[in-house]
Scaffold this motif. Structure first.
Motif, PDB file in Angstrom:
ATOM      1  N   LEU A 147     -15.807   9.783   1.493  1.00 45.37           N
ATOM      2  CA  LEU A 147     -16.617   9.069   0.493  1.00 45.37           C
ATOM      3  C   LEU A 147     -17.881   9.926   0.080  1.00 45.37           C
ATOM      4  CD1 LEU A 147     -18.478   6.340  -0.039  1.00 45.37           C
ATOM      5  CD2 LEU A 147     -18.989   6.034   2.340  1.00 45.37           C
ATOM      6  N   ASN A 185     -13.080   1.307 -10.896  1.00 45.65           N
ATOM      7  CA  ASN A 185     -14.689   1.412 -10.802  1.00 45.65           C
ATOM      8  C   ASN A 185     -15.385   0.017 -11.011  1.00 45.65           C
ATOM      9  OD1 ASN A 185     -13.991   2.363 -13.643  1.00 45.65           O
ATOM     10  ND2 ASN A 185     -15.840   1.878 -13.848  1.00 45.65           N
ATOM     11  N   CYS A 208     -13.189   3.995  -6.678  1.00 49.61           N
ATOM     12  CA  CYS A 208     -12.074   4.406  -5.994  1.00 49.61           C
ATOM     13  C   CYS A 208     -11.144   5.541  -6.391  1.00 49.61           C
ATOM     14  CB  CYS A 208     -11.183   3.071  -5.350  1.00 49.61           C
ATOM     15  SG  CYS A 208     -10.024   3.525  -4.325  1.00 49.61           S
ATOM     16  N   PHE A 249     -13.524   7.237  -2.149  1.00 50.68           N
ATOM     17  CA  PHE A 249     -14.673   6.375  -2.800  1.00 50.68           C
ATOM     18  C   PHE A 249     -15.718   7.383  -3.155  1.00 50.68           C
ATOM     19  CE2 PHE A 249     -12.409   3.427  -0.108  1.00 50.68           C
ATOM     20  CZ  PHE A 249     -12.310   2.447  -1.186  1.00 50.68           C
TER      21      PHE A 249
END
Ligand code: SAM
Length: 211
Positions: free
Chosen positions: A131, A196, A209, A157
């Motif tokens: 992330l 997105n 993602c 992400f």
């Protein structure tokens, strides 16, 4: 903010789980002593970031833009055992304050601080990220996206804050920051390597993602 929006926000806040005492203290410290306190994610957005982290259960989070450490502490809440948040910022003064609050929290061994320019530090990081949170200087958003992209795992992400820039992205005449954020949104929307969604939460969160 108009009255309806204010009441809706208060309603949302009243149906949102509370933050930790360290986060509350940090937010109150920021509102009391910092003129640029709007940079801090805020209560509801902080809970959203924490919830994303709890959903993703990341091993490594990269945050570009620490400020006072509020969002870093929110992301830390969802880490798997042994996971960490790497957070970077250029500002030495706010970094000291961030470190002092993190030191008081249960995540003091899980948050790694880097002081310096984002664009210099990112290439030197050997980690793969689950992330990434982009929340620093706006003209560099697209640059940060390109720098981190290959370091994000497939299925990982990226979240970018302020992508609505108080609604200024809609204006015909755009200043440098607004144009940079609009260009970032255009770039993400055209990128077939990602899925997105632009969430109109607070100042706009682009969540994507890596496919
Ligand atoms: C909006 S604040 C971050 C807020 C924080 N993520 C939160 O939600 O509480 C943006 C931060 O980016 C930092 N920043 C600005 N330019 C930077 C750069 N070139 N490299 C790294 N950090 C930068 C600023 O010093 C500031 O602390």
């Amino acid at each position: 903010m108009d009255e309806f929006k204010k009441e809706i926000l208060e309603y949302a806040e009243s149906f949102t789980s509370d933050e930790s005492s360290v986060l509350r203290e940090l937010r109150e410290h920021c509102y009391a002593y910092y003129e640029d306190s709007s940079m801090l994610s805020g209560f509801v957005q902080g809970r959203v970031l924490s919830m994303f982290s709890r959903m993703i259960r990341p091993r490594v989070v990269l945050e570009i833009g620490t400020y006072l450490g509020y969002s870093a502490l929110c992301f830390a809440e969802g880490l798997v055992d042994g996971g960490k948040v790497i957070t970077l910022d250029v500002n030495e003064e706010t970094n000291k304050v961030a470190r002092s609050f993190v030191e008081k929290s249960e995540y003091k061994d899980r948050i790694e601080f880097h002081l310096g320019e984002g664009a210099t530090i990112i290439p030197s990081l050997p980690e793969t990220f689950d992330l990434v949170f982009i929340d620093a200087d706006k003209p560099n958003y697209s640059n940060y996206y390109n720098l981190v992209f290959k370091k994000v795992r497939r299925g990982g992400f990226i979240i970018a804050d302020n992508v609505l820039w108080s609604g200024k992205v809609l204006e015909e005449e755009k200043d440098e920051n607004t144009q940079a954020l609009h260009d970032f949104n255009l770039m993400v929307q055209a990128d077939d390597r990602v899925s997105n969604v632009l969430l109109p939460i607070r100042d706009g969160l682009m969540v994507l993602c890596k496919l």
